[in-house]
Design a protein around this motif. Structure first.
Motif, PDB file in Angstrom:
ATOM      1  N   LYS A 131      35.000  36.566  34.752  1.00 22.57           N
ATOM      2  CA  LYS A 131      36.019  36.490  35.503  1.00 22.57           C
ATOM      3  C   LYS A 131      36.215  36.801  36.733  1.00 22.57           C
ATOM      4  O   LYS A 131      37.380  37.100  37.439  1.00 22.57           O
ATOM      5  CB  LYS A 131      37.309  35.627  35.035  1.00 22.57           C
ATOM      6  CG  LYS A 131      36.662  34.027  34.506  1.00 22.57           C
ATOM      7  CD  LYS A 131      37.675  33.092  33.152  1.00 22.57           C
ATOM      8  CE  LYS A 131      37.249  31.821  33.192  1.00 22.57           C
ATOM      9  NZ  LYS A 131      36.704  31.206  34.209  1.00 22.57           N
TER      10      LYS A 131
ATOM     11  N   ARG B  56      29.703  38.532  41.773  1.00 22.32           N
ATOM     12  CA  ARG B  56      29.693  37.042  41.665  1.00 22.32           C
ATOM     13  C   ARG B  56      29.185  36.183  43.165  1.00 22.32           C
ATOM     14  O   ARG B  56      28.301  36.134  43.503  1.00 22.32           O
ATOM     15  CB  ARG B  56      31.062  36.238  41.509  1.00 22.32           C
ATOM     16  CG  ARG B  56      30.222  34.922  40.898  1.00 22.32           C
ATOM     17  CD  ARG B  56      31.565  33.382  40.861  1.00 22.32           C
ATOM     18  NE  ARG B  56      32.021  33.505  42.290  1.00 22.32           N
ATOM     19  CZ  ARG B  56      33.567  34.000  42.047  1.00 22.32           C
ATOM     20  NH1 ARG B  56      33.848  34.206  40.835  1.00 22.32           N
ATOM     21  NH2 ARG B  56      34.197  33.826  43.186  1.00 22.32           N
TER      22      ARG B  56
ATOM     23  N   ASP C 215      32.553  33.210  34.925  1.00 18.66           N
ATOM     24  CA  ASP C 215      32.125  32.679  36.005  1.00 18.66           C
ATOM     25  C   ASP C 215      30.677  32.098  36.516  1.00 18.66           C
ATOM     26  O   ASP C 215      30.201  33.620  35.079  1.00 18.66           O
ATOM     27  CB  ASP C 215      32.631  33.193  37.746  1.00 18.66           C
ATOM     28  CG  ASP C 215      34.222  32.969  37.424  1.00 18.66           C
ATOM     29  OD1 ASP C 215      35.138  31.802  36.180  1.00 18.66           O
ATOM     30  OD2 ASP C 215      35.253  34.161  37.862  1.00 18.66           O
ATOM     31  N   PHE C 216      30.420  31.303  37.389  1.00 20.65           N
ATOM     32  CA  PHE C 216      29.249  31.414  37.004  1.00 20.65           C
ATOM     33  C   PHE C 216      29.036  31.751  38.711  1.00 20.65           C
ATOM     34  O   PHE C 216      29.531  31.149  39.630  1.00 20.65           O
ATOM     35  CB  PHE C 216      28.356  29.827  37.047  1.00 20.65           C
ATOM     36  CG  PHE C 216      28.430  29.701  35.689  1.00 20.65           C
ATOM     37  CD1 PHE C 216      26.862  30.250  35.270  1.00 20.65           C
ATOM     38  CD2 PHE C 216      29.080  29.317  34.958  1.00 20.65           C
ATOM     39  CE1 PHE C 216      26.655  30.330  33.406  1.00 20.65           C
ATOM     40  CE2 PHE C 216      29.442  29.221  33.196  1.00 20.65           C
ATOM     41  CZ  PHE C 216      27.820  29.474  33.061  1.00 20.65           C
ATOM     42  N   THR C 217      27.234  31.560  39.253  1.00 19.80           N
ATOM     43  CA  THR C 217      26.827  31.722  40.542  1.00 19.80           C
ATOM     44  C   THR C 217      27.175  30.400  40.735  1.00 19.80           C
ATOM     45  O   THR C 217      26.854  29.742  40.003  1.00 19.80           O
ATOM     46  CB  THR C 217      25.974  32.619  40.957  1.00 19.80           C
ATOM     47  OG1 THR C 217      25.067  32.422  39.915  1.00 19.80           O
ATOM     48  CG2 THR C 217      25.887  33.969  40.917  1.00 19.80           C
TER      49      THR C 217
ATOM     50  N   LEU D  73      28.968  36.298  34.927  1.00 20.68           N
ATOM     51  CA  LEU D  73      29.426  37.087  35.299  1.00 20.68           C
ATOM     52  C   LEU D  73      31.013  36.996  34.839  1.00 20.68           C
ATOM     53  O   LEU D  73      31.704  35.791  34.562  1.00 20.68           O
ATOM     54  CB  LEU D  73      29.437  37.121  36.575  1.00 20.68           C
ATOM     55  CG  LEU D  73      28.416  37.704  37.693  1.00 20.68           C
ATOM     56  CD1 LEU D  73      28.525  36.853  38.592  1.00 20.68           C
ATOM     57  CD2 LEU D  73      28.263  38.287  38.226  1.00 20.68           C
TER      58      LEU D  73
ATOM     59  N   ASP E  12      34.992  39.812  37.862  1.00 17.86           N
ATOM     60  CA  ASP E  12      34.130  40.284  39.166  1.00 17.86           C
ATOM     61  C   ASP E  12      33.720  39.663  39.874  1.00 17.86           C
ATOM     62  O   ASP E  12      32.710  39.408  40.387  1.00 17.86           O
ATOM     63  CB  ASP E  12      32.839  41.356  37.780  1.00 17.86           C
ATOM     64  CG  ASP E  12      33.092  42.395  37.287  1.00 17.86           C
ATOM     65  OD1 ASP E  12      33.817  42.576  37.564  1.00 17.86           O
ATOM     66  OD2 ASP E  12      32.015  42.243  36.313  1.00 17.86           O
TER      67      ASP E  12
ATOM     68  N   ASP F  42      26.370  36.382  44.703  1.00 24.76           N
ATOM     69  CA  ASP F  42      25.972  34.155  45.295  1.00 24.76           C
ATOM     70  C   ASP F  42      25.272  34.093  46.774  1.00 24.76           C
ATOM     71  O   ASP F  42      24.307  33.117  46.777  1.00 24.76           O
ATOM     72  CB  ASP F  42      27.560  33.629  45.390  1.00 24.76           C
ATOM     73  CG  ASP F  42      28.051  32.898  44.571  1.00 24.76           C
ATOM     74  OD1 ASP F  42      26.785  31.791  44.197  1.00 24.76           O
ATOM     75  OD2 ASP F  42      29.119  32.720  44.577  1.00 24.76           O
TER      76      ASP F  42
ATOM     77  N   ALA G 282      26.188  41.246  34.410  1.00 19.16           N
ATOM     78  CA  ALA G 282      25.920  39.379  34.622  1.00 19.16           C
ATOM     79  C   ALA G 282      24.753  39.537  33.644  1.00 19.16           C
ATOM     80  O   ALA G 282      23.633  39.906  33.121  1.00 19.16           O
ATOM     81  CB  ALA G 282      25.062  39.980  36.002  1.00 19.16           C
TER      82      ALA G 282
ATOM     83  N   LYS H 290      32.243  27.642  31.732  1.00 18.59           N
ATOM     84  CA  LYS H 290      33.255  28.118  33.135  1.00 18.59           C
ATOM     85  C   LYS H 290      35.043  28.280  31.888  1.00 18.59           C
ATOM     86  O   LYS H 290      35.847  28.613  32.594  1.00 18.59           O
ATOM     87  CB  LYS H 290      33.246  26.586  33.753  1.00 18.59           C
ATOM     88  CG  LYS H 290      32.416  26.950  34.241  1.00 18.59           C
ATOM     89  CD  LYS H 290      32.114  26.926  35.591  1.00 18.59           C
ATOM     90  CE  LYS H 290      32.059  24.683  35.306  1.00 18.59           C
ATOM     91  NZ  LYS H 290      31.999  24.268  37.273  1.00 18.59           N
TER      92      LYS H 290
END
Length: 237
Positions: free
Chosen positions: A202, A208, A99-101, A200, A204, A212, A83, A95
């Motif tokens: 994609k 994530r 990916d993002f939280t 993170l 995982d 979150d 991460a 993106k």
């Protein structure tokens, strides 16, 4: 907040990490107050406190890894850590790769710092850290941009006369301006980016989701706002 992604040829991992293993948190270690290396040689700052608390709430065993900014996304994708928690703004371009939280800070104004309050930004040479949202903003505006590998080098370019002003996250500039009576903030500020989140792979999605939930719990009980206030990051939720 900060930073646009470098294009990378690294391939995404095809399987998610085993959540029973130690989760490696990647950061730059060179962007106070978000993250920096303290006198003991340890990662410190807002994101160190935040990351440790998120891991605790998610019941994860975590360790910290430092990585230069320019390769921080490629090295996440290739598996060098699990991460990113490094003052990274959530952007559509990023993106496409990771990916993002949900965001753990609101968008922070980007500020200009110069040696004189009279700098004319329409004709100025503006310094920024390479591959940041600030560098992209300056380039898109058609201004004269000079890029540097680190935020410190971009600010030093102003002091050394290589640039007329630097554009960076305001929170990252406050201590520098306060401690150097040559430097001044210009009145003009820019609101760029959509807040900072953890990045993170994609693959995982489960990890994530854990982060979150931990971020949301800190928002709900006020501890995230307390950290933001402590480190003078910007507006609270």
């Amino acid at each position: 907040m900060k930073k646009l992604i470098l294009t990378t040829t690294a391939l995404a991992l095809t399987a998610g990490m085993a959540l029973a293993d130690t989760v490696r948190l990647g950061t730059e270690g060179a962007y106070p107050p978000y993250n920096f290396i303290n006198d003991a040689g340890q990662v410190d700052g807002f994101e160190r406190e935040l990351g440790d608390e998120l891991c605790k709430r998610a019941s994860l065993t975590c360790e910290w890894v430092t990585n230069e900014w320019d390769s921080i996304i490629p090295n996440l994708v290739s598996g060098n850590y699990d991460a990113i928690i490094a003052g990274m703004s959530i952007t559509d371009e990023r993106k496409e790769k990771i990916d993002f939280t949900q965001p753990y800070t609101l968008p922070d104004p980007s500020a200009y710092v110069a040696l004189s309050a009279d700098v004319d930004l329409t004709n100025a040479v503006i310094a920024a850290q390479a591959n940041t949202i600030q560098a992209s903003f300056v380039a898109a505006a058609g201004a004269q941009l000079v890029e540097f590998a680190t935020a410190d080098e971009a600010l030093a370019a102003v002091v050394n006369g290589e640039a007329d002003a630097v554009l960076a996250d305001k929170a990252s500039l406050v201590d520098q301006v306060t401690s150097n009576d040559q430097l001044v903030f210009l009145e003009k500020e820019e609101l760029i980016g959509g807040g900072i989140g953890m990045g993170l792979r994609k693959s995982d999605a489960e990890l994530r989701g854990q982060f979150d939930a931990a971020i949301q719990s800190m928002k709900d009980d006020g501890t995230l706002n307390a950290l933001i206030t402590k480190w003078e990051i910007g507006a609270t939720f």
